[in-house]
Enzyme design. Structure first.
Site, PDB file in Angstrom:
ATOM      1  N   TRP A   1       0.817  -1.214   0.000  1.00 20.44           N
ATOM      2  CA  TRP A   1       0.000   0.000   0.000  1.00 20.44           C
ATOM      3  C   TRP A   1       0.852   1.266   0.000  1.00 20.44           C
ATOM      4  O   TRP A   1       0.372   2.341  -0.293  1.00 20.44           O
ATOM      5  CB  TRP A   1      -0.944   0.009   1.204  1.00 20.44           C
ATOM      6  CG  TRP A   1      -1.934  -1.106   1.132  1.00 20.44           C
ATOM      7  CD1 TRP A   1      -2.003  -2.186   1.945  1.00 20.44           C
ATOM      8  CD2 TRP A   1      -2.960  -1.265   0.159  1.00 20.44           C
ATOM      9  NE1 TRP A   1      -3.010  -3.015   1.543  1.00 20.44           N
ATOM     10  CE2 TRP A   1      -3.622  -2.476   0.455  1.00 20.44           C
ATOM     11  CE3 TRP A   1      -3.380  -0.512  -0.946  1.00 20.44           C
ATOM     12  CZ2 TRP A   1      -4.685  -2.949  -0.312  1.00 20.44           C
ATOM     13  CZ3 TRP A   1      -4.440  -0.984  -1.697  1.00 20.44           C
ATOM     14  CH2 TRP A   1      -5.078  -2.185  -1.376  1.00 20.44           C
TER      15      TRP A   1
ATOM     16  N   HIS B   1      12.190   6.931  -1.628  1.00 21.63           N
ATOM     17  CA  HIS B   1      12.966   8.071  -1.129  1.00 21.63           C
ATOM     18  C   HIS B   1      14.301   8.120  -1.880  1.00 21.63           C
ATOM     19  O   HIS B   1      14.626   7.183  -2.626  1.00 21.63           O
ATOM     20  CB  HIS B   1      13.173   8.007   0.389  1.00 21.63           C
ATOM     21  CG  HIS B   1      13.733   6.709   0.924  1.00 21.63           C
ATOM     22  ND1 HIS B   1      14.059   6.529   2.233  1.00 21.63           N
ATOM     23  CD2 HIS B   1      14.051   5.527   0.303  1.00 21.63           C
ATOM     24  CE1 HIS B   1      14.534   5.306   2.422  1.00 21.63           C
ATOM     25  NE2 HIS B   1      14.536   4.683   1.256  1.00 21.63           N
TER      26      HIS B   1
ATOM     27  N   ARG C   1       5.271   7.444  -3.832  1.00 21.13           N
ATOM     28  CA  ARG C   1       4.574   6.810  -2.696  1.00 21.13           C
ATOM     29  C   ARG C   1       3.139   6.517  -3.109  1.00 21.13           C
ATOM     30  O   ARG C   1       2.482   7.372  -3.714  1.00 21.13           O
ATOM     31  CB  ARG C   1       4.518   7.754  -1.491  1.00 21.13           C
ATOM     32  CG  ARG C   1       5.851   8.263  -1.020  1.00 21.13           C
ATOM     33  CD  ARG C   1       6.425   7.428   0.109  1.00 21.13           C
ATOM     34  NE  ARG C   1       7.781   7.884   0.378  1.00 21.13           N
ATOM     35  CZ  ARG C   1       8.104   8.723   1.357  1.00 21.13           C
ATOM     36  NH1 ARG C   1       7.169   9.167   2.169  1.00 21.13           N
ATOM     37  NH2 ARG C   1       9.355   9.099   1.530  1.00 21.13           N
TER      38      ARG C   1
ATOM     39  N   GLN D   1      12.738  14.897  -3.696  1.00 21.93           N
ATOM     40  CA  GLN D   1      13.524  15.035  -2.472  1.00 21.93           C
ATOM     41  C   GLN D   1      14.927  15.519  -2.804  1.00 21.93           C
ATOM     42  O   GLN D   1      15.417  15.328  -3.920  1.00 21.93           O
ATOM     43  CB  GLN D   1      13.635  13.687  -1.743  1.00 21.93           C
ATOM     44  CG  GLN D   1      12.336  13.252  -1.084  1.00 21.93           C
ATOM     45  CD  GLN D   1      12.502  12.022  -0.211  1.00 21.93           C
ATOM     46  OE1 GLN D   1      13.413  11.218  -0.416  1.00 21.93           O
ATOM     47  NE2 GLN D   1      11.613  11.864   0.753  1.00 21.93           N
TER      48      GLN D   1
ATOM     49  N   VAL E   1      19.217   6.100  10.562  1.00 24.41           N
ATOM     50  CA  VAL E   1      19.973   7.082  11.341  1.00 24.41           C
ATOM     51  C   VAL E   1      19.784   6.836  12.836  1.00 24.41           C
ATOM     52  O   VAL E   1      18.776   6.265  13.270  1.00 24.41           O
ATOM     53  CB  VAL E   1      19.555   8.536  11.005  1.00 24.41           C
ATOM     54  CG1 VAL E   1      20.124   8.974   9.674  1.00 24.41           C
ATOM     55  CG2 VAL E   1      18.052   8.706  11.053  1.00 24.41           C
TER      56      VAL E   1
ATOM     57  N   ALA F   1      23.052  12.584   7.547  1.00 26.88           N
ATOM     58  CA  ALA F   1      22.279  12.524   6.306  1.00 26.88           C
ATOM     59  C   ALA F   1      21.000  13.309   6.497  1.00 26.88           C
ATOM     60  O   ALA F   1      20.553  13.522   7.627  1.00 26.88           O
ATOM     61  CB  ALA F   1      21.962  11.073   5.950  1.00 26.88           C
TER      62      ALA F   1
HETATM   63  N1  DAH Z   1      14.240   9.072   3.511  1.00 29.96           N
HETATM   64  C1  DAH Z   1      13.416   9.747   4.485  1.00 29.96           C
HETATM   65  C2  DAH Z   1      11.981   9.879   3.950  1.00 29.96           C
HETATM   66  O1  DAH Z   1      11.766   9.756   2.791  1.00 29.96           O
HETATM   67  C3  DAH Z   1      13.933  11.130   4.742  1.00 29.96           C
HETATM   68  C4  DAH Z   1      15.235  11.071   5.435  1.00 29.96           C
HETATM   69  C5  DAH Z   1      15.266  10.995   6.817  1.00 29.96           C
HETATM   70  C6  DAH Z   1      16.420  11.064   4.730  1.00 29.96           C
HETATM   71  C7  DAH Z   1      16.443  10.922   7.498  1.00 29.96           C
HETATM   72  C8  DAH Z   1      17.632  11.014   5.392  1.00 29.96           C
HETATM   73  C9  DAH Z   1      17.626  10.923   6.785  1.00 29.96           C
HETATM   74  O2  DAH Z   1      18.802  10.994   4.758  1.00 29.96           O
HETATM   75  O3  DAH Z   1      18.806  10.878   7.431  1.00 29.96           O
HETATM   76  O4  DAH Z   1      11.077  10.068   4.728  1.00 29.96           O
END
Ligand code: DAH
Length: 339
Positions: free
Chosen positions: A152, A169, A195, A209, A251, A305
């Site tokens: 989903w 992402h 998404r 992003q 992270v 990150a």
């Molecule tokens: N990938 C996460 C999202 O799409 C966003 C993100 C969060 C990227 C923390 C990062 C990170 O690099 O360290 O919701």
């Protein structure tokens, strides 16, 4: 009478050709087409004609009148051609410039952001929109039972095998990049993500992003927060920001940055779900497991990150109330963003 009309036409054209200035054309117009002019005088005799000839002569007369009128207008035009002295002609006026298009506001935002990060020494890394589940999830420490992996949430290209998907992402670019690079690294990676979700004023099924990854010796959470603060200042000038603890499997610790909603001044609107705050990005210190998956020794290096929601930033920057406008392709909307 037909012959007389045609004769009148021939003579009229000869006279018109010989006219030397616009007052001669004016005089000729009165003489030919005026109320007591030659044409009217001829036509006054129509009632003398047999009934069956009348309408033919009438039609001929009006077509000759039209021809003469057009010729008179054209001749007058020759004498009144604009000169640099005349008031209604200004040779310094700009011409009609061709419409050459302009950057989409999201592209413009990415370019400005890339310039900012380049000034801090970051380079740009690219990754594919069709990604493996391994890079999108496993290597980022997202376990098999994580809800993001649910059908989903994620568009699998082949649900039966679940091997390939539209990336959810830009974070997989981090692990891809580290397959061929060694620290220190400072990269950003802009791109589109997908998404499977219901759309509303602040959610769309595909969006952009801006990922960031820094790996070096002695990087700390404060380096991350300082970098993000400088970025937000560069983008928005003065803004109110909240750092909230958050969880992302890749992270530790993880944070979310929320910004006071510039659309409603923090009062609450549909874009910020009446909270006055919008989540702008996720970030954190790269998880040791993920460092290992990147072939980096967590005892020697640390990293931070971040993943920035580009459409949300663009919305706040320009006061755009609905994220869906950005992908609508509506010229009336896009025309407002000439850069
Ligand atoms: N990938 C996460 C999202 O799409 C966003 C993100 C969060 C990227 C923390 C990062 C990170 O690099 O360290 O919701």
């Amino acid at each position: 009478m037909k012959a007389e009309l045609e004769q009148l036409k021939i003579e009229a054209f000869q006279l018109l050709n010989r006219a030397q200035d616009s007052s001669a054309v004016d005089a000729l117009e009165i003489d030919l087409l005026g109320r007591r002019g030659k044409l009217s005088t001829l036509l006054a005799r129509i009632p003398e004609l047999p009934v069956e000839e009348r309408s033919g002569i009438g039609t001929l007369a009006s077509s000759i009148r039209k021809e003469l009128q057009d010729a008179i207008v054209a001749k007058r035009g020759q004498f009144s051609a604009p000169t640099s002295q005349s008031l209604d002609f200004d040779p310094t006026w700009p011409g009609h410039s061709p419409s050459i298009g302009h950057l989409h506001p999201v592209t413009a935002f990415l370019e400005r952001s890339a310039d900012f990060f380049a000034s801090l020494g970051y380079t740009i890394a690219d990754g594919p929109e069709v990604e493996t589940a391994t890079n999108n999830f496993d290597r980022l420490n997202i376990p098999a039972n994580h809800p993001a992996r649910d059908l989903w949430d994620t568009y699998y290209l082949n649900p039966a095998r679940a091997g390939l998907l539209l990336r959810t992402h830009t974070s997989p670019v981090q692990v891809r990049y580290m397959d061929s690079h060694k620290p220190p690294v400072y990269i950003i990676s802009p791109g589109r993500v997908y998404r499977h979700e219901a759309t509303d004023a602040s959610h769309d099924t595909n969006f952009t992003q801006l990922e960031g990854l820094a790996i070096d010796r002695d990087l700390h959470l404060t380096d991350l927060l300082g970098t993000l603060e400088a970025f937000l200042k560069h983008t928005f000038g003065k803004v109110k920001v909240q750092v909230r603890p958050s969880f992302f499997p890749f992270v530790e610790p993880g944070v979310e940055l929320h910004m006071s909603c510039l659309l409603c001044g923090g009062k609450g609107c549909s874009a910020c779900k009446q909270t006055g705050w919008l989540e702008m990005l996720g970030a954190g210190m790269v998880h040791p497991t993920v460092l290992k998956n990147m072939h980096v020794d967590p005892a020697k290096f640390s990293g931070f990150a971040f993943g920035i929601g580009v459409e949300r930033m663009t919305m706040l920057l320009h006061g755009i109330p609905d994220v869906r406008l950005l992908l609508s392709g509506d010229q009336r909307f896009l025309e407002q963003f000439h850069y």
